[in-house]
Structures are given as C-alpha cells and as structure tokens.
Design a protein around this motif. Structure first.
Motif, PDB file in Angstrom:
ATOM      1  N   LEU A 222       0.873  -1.165   0.000  1.00 18.61           N
ATOM      2  CA  LEU A 222       0.000   0.000   0.000  1.00 18.61           C
ATOM      3  C   LEU A 222       0.912   1.218   0.000  1.00 18.61           C
ATOM      4  CD1 LEU A 222      -2.831   1.331   0.335  1.00 18.61           C
ATOM      5  CD2 LEU A 222      -2.472   1.151   2.808  1.00 18.61           C
ATOM      6  N   VAL A 223       0.725   2.104  -0.969  1.00 16.85           N
ATOM      7  CA  VAL A 223       1.663   3.201  -1.188  1.00 16.85           C
ATOM      8  C   VAL A 223       0.933   4.530  -1.146  1.00 16.85           C
ATOM      9  CG1 VAL A 223       3.439   4.130  -2.729  1.00 16.85           C
ATOM     10  CG2 VAL A 223       2.995   1.660  -2.685  1.00 16.85           C
ATOM     11  N   ALA A 224       1.474   5.472  -0.392  1.00 20.31           N
ATOM     12  CA  ALA A 224       0.942   6.835  -0.338  1.00 20.31           C
ATOM     13  C   ALA A 224       1.779   7.718  -1.250  1.00 20.31           C
ATOM     14  CB  ALA A 224       0.986   7.368   1.093  1.00 20.31           C
ATOM     15  N   ALA A 249      -1.875  -2.434 -10.303  1.00 23.04           N
ATOM     16  CA  ALA A 249      -1.686  -1.089  -9.774  1.00 23.04           C
ATOM     17  C   ALA A 249      -3.069  -0.456  -9.639  1.00 23.04           C
ATOM     18  CB  ALA A 249      -0.795  -0.256 -10.692  1.00 23.04           C
ATOM     19  N   GLU A 250      -3.602  -0.505  -8.441  1.00 27.49           N
ATOM     20  CA  GLU A 250      -4.941   0.003  -8.193  1.00 27.49           C
ATOM     21  C   GLU A 250      -4.865   1.357  -7.486  1.00 27.49           C
ATOM     22  OE1 GLU A 250      -8.124  -1.835  -9.100  1.00 27.49           O
ATOM     23  OE2 GLU A 250      -6.414  -2.174 -10.422  1.00 27.49           O
ATOM     24  N   PHE A 251      -5.786   2.234  -7.822  1.00 32.21           N
ATOM     25  CA  PHE A 251      -5.750   3.644  -7.486  1.00 32.21           C
ATOM     26  C   PHE A 251      -6.876   3.985  -6.511  1.00 32.21           C
ATOM     27  CE2 PHE A 251      -7.566   7.778  -8.378  1.00 32.21           C
ATOM     28  CZ  PHE A 251      -6.487   8.632  -8.523  1.00 32.21           C
ATOM     29  N   MET A 252      -6.575   4.774  -5.492  1.00 35.19           N
ATOM     30  CA  MET A 252      -7.603   5.234  -4.559  1.00 35.19           C
ATOM     31  C   MET A 252      -7.334   6.683  -4.192  1.00 35.19           C
ATOM     32  SD  MET A 252      -7.738   1.912  -2.001  1.00 35.19           S
ATOM     33  CE  MET A 252      -5.934   1.844  -1.919  1.00 35.19           C
ATOM     34  N   ALA A 253      -8.288   7.574  -4.460  1.00 38.60           N
ATOM     35  CA  ALA A 253      -8.164   8.953  -4.012  1.00 38.60           C
ATOM     36  C   ALA A 253      -8.445   9.010  -2.503  1.00 38.60           C
ATOM     37  CB  ALA A 253      -9.121   9.853  -4.782  1.00 38.60           C
ATOM     38  N   GLN A 254      -8.047  10.108  -1.897  1.00 40.72           N
ATOM     39  CA  GLN A 254      -8.022  10.193  -0.432  1.00 40.72           C
ATOM     40  C   GLN A 254      -9.381   9.926   0.217  1.00 40.72           C
ATOM     41  OE1 GLN A 254      -7.516  14.073   1.740  1.00 40.72           O
ATOM     42  NE2 GLN A 254      -5.579  13.155   2.395  1.00 40.72           N
ATOM     43  N   ILE A 277      -3.308  10.593  -2.757  1.00 42.93           N
ATOM     44  CA  ILE A 277      -3.479   9.432  -3.618  1.00 42.93           C
ATOM     45  C   ILE A 277      -2.806   8.215  -2.993  1.00 42.93           C
ATOM     46  CG2 ILE A 277      -2.966   8.448  -5.881  1.00 42.93           C
ATOM     47  CD1 ILE A 277      -5.002  10.744  -5.928  1.00 42.93           C
ATOM     48  N   TYR A 278      -3.486   7.088  -3.080  1.00 43.15           N
ATOM     49  CA  TYR A 278      -2.932   5.825  -2.587  1.00 43.15           C
ATOM     50  C   TYR A 278      -2.991   4.787  -3.710  1.00 43.15           C
ATOM     51  CZ  TYR A 278      -3.567   7.995   1.969  1.00 43.15           C
ATOM     52  OH  TYR A 278      -3.517   8.861   3.032  1.00 43.15           O
ATOM     53  N   LEU A 279      -1.983   3.949  -3.723  1.00 45.84           N
ATOM     54  CA  LEU A 279      -1.938   2.846  -4.684  1.00 45.84           C
ATOM     55  C   LEU A 279      -1.814   1.525  -3.949  1.00 45.84           C
ATOM     56  CD1 LEU A 279       0.642   4.069  -7.395  1.00 45.84           C
ATOM     57  CD2 LEU A 279      -1.843   4.358  -7.392  1.00 45.84           C
ATOM     58  N   ILE A 280      -2.360   0.474  -4.559  1.00 48.07           N
ATOM     59  CA  ILE A 280      -2.011  -0.893  -4.187  1.00 48.07           C
ATOM     60  C   ILE A 280      -1.224  -1.452  -5.356  1.00 48.07           C
ATOM     61  CG2 ILE A 280      -2.824  -3.203  -3.613  1.00 48.07           C
ATOM     62  CD1 ILE A 280      -5.378  -1.945  -2.529  1.00 48.07           C
TER      63      ILE A 280
END
Length: 459
Positions: A222-224, A249-254, A277-280
């Motif tokens: 999990l990457v910030a 590479a999955e994307f998640m906004a805050q 932004i966070y990534l898996i």
C-alpha cells in the motif's frame, strides 16, 4: 404476459424443468438489479441448438428476449419486463477443452470466470483477466459487456482475450467463428460486433479464450503518493523495471481510502502517511526469494525522488488480504453514504491529475454535505467515481456535468468497463459521434430487424 401456448412450446424445446416461472423463479436471486427478473419467465437452454430454437420461436412470435449471465451488471443491461422472457445460460456452464500447450480454452457462455480460473490454474495458466465478481460473472456476460478489470493494462480487456465466438442470432441462425489462433484474417472480424453488444445482437453461447501465464504474486504494498502525477510516474517506473514485474496497480483517491480504512480496518493501515493518492501495487520478480526487498528498494527510490510519502508492505497473506479488502469491498461507500450516484469512466493518464482537480473543485461547489469518491485501475485510467450526499442524493444531472466535463476532449470515455445498458443511453446519444451512432443502428436493424434482442438497451 407470455401465453401458455408459448410456454408449452418452450418446454418442448428445453424441457419442463428448464422453464421457470412463479415459485421456481422466486428462488433465484435477481442479482445487482432488483428488476432483472421482472419478466417472470426464465428459459435455460442446455445447448446451442436449444438456444437457437428458443430464439427462432421468440422471433417468430415477436417476443423480446433478455439474456442473463451472472446478473452482476451495473447499468441495467439485464433488466426485464412483463411480456419478455429471460434467456439464462446457467445450464451452459462447461469448460469443453483446455489446451495447455496452446494456452487456450473452449468454454460455454454460462461458465463463471472463477471456474475457468481454477481450471487454468491446474495447468499453470491464468485467464489474464480478473474482476471482483469472479464467482458469479460468466464468460458470456463478460464478453457481452467487454469486461476489463485490474489486469487490463497487461493483458487487455475481453476483446483481447477472445479468439473465437459462437453466437446465436435473433432469427435462430448460428454464427460459428471458433478460431483457436490469434492470426485469422478471414474478412471482416464479425465476432467483434458481439463483444460489448450486451446481448442486443445475439447470444454468445461458446467462446475460445486466450489464456496467459500465471501470476506469481510475491510482493504487495500500500503506497501513499504525493500527487496523481507522482502516482502515474511511479507506475511507469515500476512497469519499466528490469528487476520486478508489475502485476497490478490500483488507485484510490483520499476520500475513498479514508472512508474504506475507517470502516473496514485494520487500524494498521490507517497509520500510513496522509496523502492525496494511494496505490495498491503487486509485483513478482525473477528472484522470488528477494521479491519483497526488490519492491521495497523500488519504493525507497520513489521516496528519494519525491514520488512516495510512505508505504506498507504486506508481510503475510493475511496482511495482503487486508490491503486488498479496502479496494475490493467498494460497497463500503454505499453502506456509509447510501445517497449516491456511481459512474464508470476512463481518463487518459496524462490528464488524470487535471481531471481529478476539476472533479474535486466541482464537488466542493455542490455544498459541504456532498462527498466525492474515486478509485479504480491506474494502468488503464479506468475510474469508478461516486458522488453522495450525507442526507439526500445530489442532483444527478449536476453531478454528470462535473464528471463528464472535458472528458471527451481529453480523449476519455464515459463508459469504461460496465457498458451502456439502460443507464447510459442518454450519454451515448449526446456524447458519441452521430455517424458512429447511425452505423450502430444500422447494424442493429440488420441483425435484429424485429427488435427482440434485449430491447431498450444501448440504443
């Protein structure tokens, strides 16, 4: 209502137990839309020949047919009405052949993605496509909606996974183009018309699917990231790396990430640094024994370059599952904010930063009780976007104007992987090139002149 004489004819074609009405139909779950079973008649043929006979009868009698796979669609593509029949492929669920040496499988349209994944895994192969509803989504349904998923940036969407198709047309004719090779230039590639057509042109009964090498996932993080542009730069670096293979590479906004972590946990994930932004990311490596350290070193380089603020590497399968849960259980947003609208769009990566800025600014104008959420598949720019009010649903047309603003000019799409169905017909009419629309109508009238195939969907 369907006349009893027609029901009797259908029972003669498929057998009495394969025509469900009344209490027998009540036992079947409607799926993602409560209106899917409104037709109150479901026919489940067991073969292509039976499917052809059903369509031949319905075409002659001008009875509309609504195809059903796993009923996991999210745009109303499986909604039915009184006077129609549902044609379910649930009884055509076999994997006919799997050729490990060629990396192909011949399957019936009603087989689930999970079943094909398990069969492929036994031969040290994968389907090259994965979606969260893998246990119920069928191959025929995925072909009909041109499903994508988290591996599309590597293996493509269903258009790239299909080598051959067998389709039953509205008049009962069977088009068989079951090529098992990628190079088959035999005139127009007619099978492509049925991929993404959502059952409006015919019924996909069998398919030849291209398989892929299996993923050996050995590192998950999990990457910030400090920004969207930083996230896309990190994605490009990981994808170009010679020491690791980027698998997902999955994307998640805050807003999405914070809501998911707060309501799903565990607390350890909430300890990651605050970021927009966070990534898996998931990877494997040639040297699997050191795959964790290879990914850790790559992320450390991202920190040094100012792309990454923080990262949590999964140390066990349990921790990997916890990280993935915050992405795959996206319905958590609906549980916390039930007054929402959802959209499925694609944004080119070079415009992703500006689109999200535009989105956030637009949502802020709607007032303090409106929340915006975005997550999706970074590699292909596919975003799932939710907008919800804390007390009531925001005006959908206002929300659309925010989400679709400049999207076409950017080269994006208002329909990424969920299709058109009933829900996006207005967008199709207003946002798609009129010549393209005219050609679509011409194809529909040619293949289904009586309009019996999933009427009212798409066009």
């Amino acid at each position: 209502m369907i006349p009893e004489t027609i029901l009797a004819d259908l029972r003669l074609i498929v057998g009495a137990n394969s025509v469900k009405t009344g209490e027998a139909l009540d036992l079947i779950h409607p799926g993602s839309d409560a209106n899917n079973l409104n037709a109150a008649v479901m026919v489940a043929p067991r073969t292509t020949v039976e499917t052809a006979a059903v369509l031949r009868l319905c075409n002659k009698q001008r009875i509309a047919v609504v195809p059903h796979g796993g009923r996991t669609g999210l745009v109303g593509g499986g909604v039915s009405a009184t006077g129609q029949i549902i044609l379910s492929l649930s009884s055509m669920n076999n994997i006919e052949m799997l050729f490990a040496s060629a990396g192909t499988a011949i399957v019936q349209g009603g087989v689930t993605l999970h079943a094909v994944q398990e069969a492929a895994a036994c031969q040290h192969l994968s389907t090259g496509i994965d979606i969260a509803s893998r246990g119920s989504a069928t191959i025929g349904g995925m072909i009909s909606t041109n499903a994508g998923g988290m591996e599309a940036f590597r293996h493509g969407v269903m258009r790239q996974r299909v080598l051959g198709l067998e389709v039953v047309l509205a008049d009962g004719r069977i088009m068989s183009d079951m090529a098992q090779v990628p190079k088959s230039n035999e005139g127009y590639d007619i099978k492509q018309l049925f991929i993404g057509a959502e059952g409006t042109l015919g019924i996909v009964t069998r398919a030849v699917i291209r398989l892929a090498p299996p993923d050996a996932i050995t590192a998950t993080a999990l990457v910030a990231c400090i920004s969207v542009d930083a996230a896309t730069s990190l994605f490009q670096q990981l994808q170009a790396s010679h020491t690791l293979h980027l698998l997902r590479a999955e994307f998640m906004a805050q807003n999405y990430f914070l809501t998911a972590v707060e309501n799903l946990g565990p607390p350890s994930l909430a300890s990651i640094a605050s970021a927009p932004i966070y990534l898996i990311v998931e990877t494997d490596a040639v040297d699997q024994a050191s795959a964790q350290s290879i990914l850790e070193n790559a992320l450390a380089e991202g920190i040094e370059e100012g792309l990454v603020l923080d990262a949590i590497l999964a140390q066990s399968e349990k921790e990997r599952g916890e990280i993935w849960n915050i992405r795959e259980d996206s319905s958590v947003i609906d549980r916390v904010y039930p007054n929402g609208h959802w959209f499925d769009i694609s944004v080119p990566l070079q415009h992703l930063e500006s689109w999200l800025k535009q989105f956030d600014e637009g949502i802020a104008v709607l007032g303090p009780d409106v929340r915006g959420f975005a997550f999706g598949h970074l590699g292909d720019g596919n975003l799932h976007v939710g907008v919800a009010g804390t007390a009531s649903k925001p005006d959908k047309e206002m929300v659309k104007s925010i989400i679709y603003a400049h999207l076409r000019e950017m080269g994006g799409s208002f329909s990424a992987e969920h299709g058109i169905g009933l829900d996006k017909k207005a967008e199709l009419t207003t946002l798609v090139n009129p010549v393209k629309l005219d050609l679509m109508r011409t194809i529909k009238s040619l293949l289904d002149p009586n309009g019996i195939m999933n009427p009212g969907k798409i066009l």
